[in-house]
Design a protein around this motif. Structure first.
Motif, PDB file in Angstrom:
ATOM      1  N   MET A  31     -28.222 -18.485 -54.139  1.00 23.47           N
ATOM      2  CA  MET A  31     -27.814 -19.869 -53.893  1.00 23.47           C
ATOM      3  C   MET A  31     -28.441 -20.390 -52.609  1.00 23.47           C
ATOM      4  O   MET A  31     -28.886 -21.544 -52.556  1.00 23.47           O
ATOM      5  CB  MET A  31     -26.281 -19.968 -53.818  1.00 23.47           C
ATOM      6  CG  MET A  31     -25.615 -19.846 -55.168  1.00 23.47           C
ATOM      7  SD  MET A  31     -23.800 -19.800 -55.104  1.00 23.47           S
ATOM      8  CE  MET A  31     -23.391 -21.089 -53.979  1.00 23.47           C
ATOM      9  N   SER A  32     -28.503 -19.560 -51.596  1.00 22.70           N
ATOM     10  CA  SER A  32     -29.119 -19.962 -50.331  1.00 22.70           C
ATOM     11  C   SER A  32     -30.602 -20.256 -50.524  1.00 22.70           C
ATOM     12  O   SER A  32     -31.118 -21.258 -50.023  1.00 22.70           O
ATOM     13  CB  SER A  32     -28.949 -18.868 -49.270  1.00 22.70           C
ATOM     14  OG  SER A  32     -27.600 -18.717 -48.937  1.00 22.70           O
ATOM     15  N   ILE A  33     -31.276 -19.383 -51.251  1.00 20.29           N
ATOM     16  CA  ILE A  33     -32.696 -19.590 -51.512  1.00 20.29           C
ATOM     17  C   ILE A  33     -32.905 -20.863 -52.319  1.00 20.29           C
ATOM     18  O   ILE A  33     -33.791 -21.669 -52.019  1.00 20.29           O
ATOM     19  CB  ILE A  33     -33.298 -18.358 -52.228  1.00 20.29           C
ATOM     20  CG1 ILE A  33     -33.308 -17.161 -51.275  1.00 20.29           C
ATOM     21  CG2 ILE A  33     -34.696 -18.652 -52.758  1.00 20.29           C
ATOM     22  CD1 ILE A  33     -33.596 -15.835 -51.955  1.00 20.29           C
ATOM     23  N   GLY A  34     -32.081 -21.077 -53.333  1.00 24.74           N
ATOM     24  CA  GLY A  34     -32.171 -22.298 -54.142  1.00 24.74           C
ATOM     25  C   GLY A  34     -31.905 -23.543 -53.321  1.00 24.74           C
ATOM     26  O   GLY A  34     -32.592 -24.569 -53.485  1.00 24.74           O
ATOM     27  N   LEU A  53     -26.071 -23.373 -45.206  1.00 27.20           N
ATOM     28  CA  LEU A  53     -26.556 -21.991 -45.178  1.00 27.20           C
ATOM     29  C   LEU A  53     -25.627 -21.103 -44.365  1.00 27.20           C
ATOM     30  O   LEU A  53     -25.356 -19.958 -44.736  1.00 27.20           O
ATOM     31  CB  LEU A  53     -27.971 -21.933 -44.607  1.00 27.20           C
ATOM     32  CG  LEU A  53     -29.082 -22.494 -45.492  1.00 27.20           C
ATOM     33  CD1 LEU A  53     -30.386 -22.573 -44.710  1.00 27.20           C
ATOM     34  CD2 LEU A  53     -29.241 -21.665 -46.743  1.00 27.20           C
ATOM     35  N   SER A  54     -25.119 -21.635 -43.271  1.00 24.65           N
ATOM     36  CA  SER A  54     -24.194 -20.863 -42.430  1.00 24.65           C
ATOM     37  C   SER A  54     -22.898 -20.578 -43.168  1.00 24.65           C
ATOM     38  O   SER A  54     -22.339 -19.476 -43.066  1.00 24.65           O
ATOM     39  CB  SER A  54     -23.909 -21.618 -41.131  1.00 24.65           C
ATOM     40  OG  SER A  54     -25.095 -21.776 -40.394  1.00 24.65           O
ATOM     41  N   VAL A  55     -22.402 -21.556 -43.934  1.00 23.01           N
ATOM     42  CA  VAL A  55     -21.185 -21.350 -44.718  1.00 23.01           C
ATOM     43  C   VAL A  55     -21.417 -20.276 -45.781  1.00 23.01           C
ATOM     44  O   VAL A  55     -20.584 -19.379 -45.971  1.00 23.01           O
ATOM     45  CB  VAL A  55     -20.719 -22.674 -45.358  1.00 23.01           C
ATOM     46  CG1 VAL A  55     -19.657 -22.427 -46.422  1.00 23.01           C
ATOM     47  CG2 VAL A  55     -20.194 -23.626 -44.289  1.00 23.01           C
ATOM     48  N   LEU A  56     -22.562 -20.347 -46.477  1.00 22.37           N
ATOM     49  CA  LEU A  56     -22.866 -19.330 -47.484  1.00 22.37           C
ATOM     50  C   LEU A  56     -22.981 -17.941 -46.848  1.00 22.37           C
ATOM     51  O   LEU A  56     -22.523 -16.944 -47.421  1.00 22.37           O
ATOM     52  CB  LEU A  56     -24.152 -19.688 -48.233  1.00 22.37           C
ATOM     53  CG  LEU A  56     -24.024 -20.847 -49.222  1.00 22.37           C
ATOM     54  CD1 LEU A  56     -25.406 -21.290 -49.695  1.00 22.37           C
ATOM     55  CD2 LEU A  56     -23.131 -20.479 -50.390  1.00 22.37           C
ATOM     56  N   THR A 124     -28.492  -6.027 -44.319  1.00 23.89           N
ATOM     57  CA  THR A 124     -28.479  -6.352 -45.744  1.00 23.89           C
ATOM     58  C   THR A 124     -27.708  -7.630 -46.050  1.00 23.89           C
ATOM     59  O   THR A 124     -27.905  -8.229 -47.100  1.00 23.89           O
ATOM     60  CB  THR A 124     -27.882  -5.190 -46.563  1.00 23.89           C
ATOM     61  OG1 THR A 124     -26.583  -4.882 -46.048  1.00 23.89           O
ATOM     62  CG2 THR A 124     -28.782  -3.966 -46.506  1.00 23.89           C
ATOM     63  N   VAL A 125     -26.826  -8.046 -45.154  1.00 25.13           N
ATOM     64  CA  VAL A 125     -26.106  -9.307 -45.326  1.00 25.13           C
ATOM     65  C   VAL A 125     -26.880 -10.444 -44.660  1.00 25.13           C
ATOM     66  O   VAL A 125     -27.008 -11.531 -45.212  1.00 25.13           O
ATOM     67  CB  VAL A 125     -24.667  -9.219 -44.752  1.00 25.13           C
ATOM     68  CG1 VAL A 125     -23.958 -10.558 -44.821  1.00 25.13           C
ATOM     69  CG2 VAL A 125     -23.869  -8.162 -45.502  1.00 25.13           C
ATOM     70  N   ALA A 126     -27.412 -10.199 -43.481  1.00 22.32           N
ATOM     71  CA  ALA A 126     -28.127 -11.240 -42.736  1.00 22.32           C
ATOM     72  C   ALA A 126     -29.390 -11.702 -43.462  1.00 22.32           C
ATOM     73  O   ALA A 126     -29.806 -12.855 -43.338  1.00 22.32           O
ATOM     74  CB  ALA A 126     -28.481 -10.741 -41.340  1.00 22.32           C
ATOM     75  N   VAL A 130     -30.754 -15.464 -42.225  1.00 21.78           N
ATOM     76  CA  VAL A 130     -31.394 -15.738 -40.933  1.00 21.78           C
ATOM     77  C   VAL A 130     -32.784 -16.327 -41.143  1.00 21.78           C
ATOM     78  O   VAL A 130     -33.146 -17.328 -40.502  1.00 21.78           O
ATOM     79  CB  VAL A 130     -31.463 -14.457 -40.066  1.00 21.78           C
ATOM     80  CG1 VAL A 130     -32.291 -14.685 -38.821  1.00 21.78           C
ATOM     81  CG2 VAL A 130     -30.058 -13.991 -39.692  1.00 21.78           C
ATOM     82  N   LEU A 131     -33.548 -15.736 -42.039  1.00 24.05           N
ATOM     83  CA  LEU A 131     -34.898 -16.247 -42.291  1.00 24.05           C
ATOM     84  C   LEU A 131     -34.865 -17.673 -42.833  1.00 24.05           C
ATOM     85  O   LEU A 131     -35.686 -18.517 -42.443  1.00 24.05           O
ATOM     86  CB  LEU A 131     -35.640 -15.335 -43.268  1.00 24.05           C
ATOM     87  CG  LEU A 131     -35.974 -13.939 -42.756  1.00 24.05           C
ATOM     88  CD1 LEU A 131     -36.613 -13.108 -43.868  1.00 24.05           C
ATOM     89  CD2 LEU A 131     -36.878 -13.999 -41.551  1.00 24.05           C
ATOM     90  N   LEU A 132     -33.932 -17.972 -43.719  1.00 24.13           N
ATOM     91  CA  LEU A 132     -33.829 -19.323 -44.275  1.00 24.13           C
ATOM     92  C   LEU A 132     -33.437 -20.334 -43.199  1.00 24.13           C
ATOM     93  O   LEU A 132     -34.003 -21.434 -43.129  1.00 24.13           O
ATOM     94  CB  LEU A 132     -32.829 -19.347 -45.429  1.00 24.13           C
ATOM     95  CG  LEU A 132     -33.245 -18.561 -46.670  1.00 24.13           C
ATOM     96  CD1 LEU A 132     -32.084 -18.460 -47.658  1.00 24.13           C
ATOM     97  CD2 LEU A 132     -34.466 -19.173 -47.331  1.00 24.13           C
TER      98      LEU A 132
END
Length: 142
Positions: A31-34, A53-56, A124-126, A130-132
């Motif tokens: 979803m973040s990538i989309g 993005l921060s909420v996701l 694995t969560v970040a 972070v990159l987005l």
């Protein structure tokens, strides 16, 4: 049902749940990538996208916190199953104690927030959050 069978049954159920949590965490990443892809396509990057993005990211951290509680119980069960070599062993682990163990280790509101944040900063969560966020910041500043 004997205790060992009960533990095996509990382990099977919890392992399935832990795997399901992992799939859902991946859906949050997708979803973040989309979201970033759509924002870049319509040229609408900015603080709103970063906030979403921060909420996701935080939602995934909360999701992973639930998963880590299951994992803690799985490790307890695995330890109990491994140790059960002597049938006279009186140190039985009671089946189905996930919630009791969680309550016993609960550290209040501040402890819960600290647990969520520690999950959020696991690599694995970040990733990819972070990159987005950095990518959107770069586009927004440009």
């Amino acid at each position: 049902m004997d205790p060992k069978s009960a533990l095996v049954q509990e382990w099977t159920i919890l392992q399935t749940q832990a795997d399901t949590y992992e799939k859902h965490a991946l859906y949050i990443k997708l979803m973040s990538i989309g979201l970033v892809s759509a924002a870049l396509l319509i040229n609408q990057t900015g603080f709103g996208i970063i906030a979403l993005l921060s909420v996701l990211w935080l939602l995934e951290a909360i999701w992973k916190t639930f998963q880590s509680r299951i994992t803690d119980r799985l490790l307890t069960i695995e330890g109990a199953l491994k140790v059960k070599q002597d049938p006279n062993d009186t140190q039985l682990v009671s089946p189905c104690q996930l919630n009791a163990e969680w309550l016993a280790h609960r550290q209040g509101f501040a402890g819960l927030i600290a647990e969520y944040l520690s999950q959020a900063f696991r690599p694995t969560v970040a990733f990819p959050h972070v990159l987005l966020i950095v990518g959107v910041c770069v586009v927004y500043v440009s």
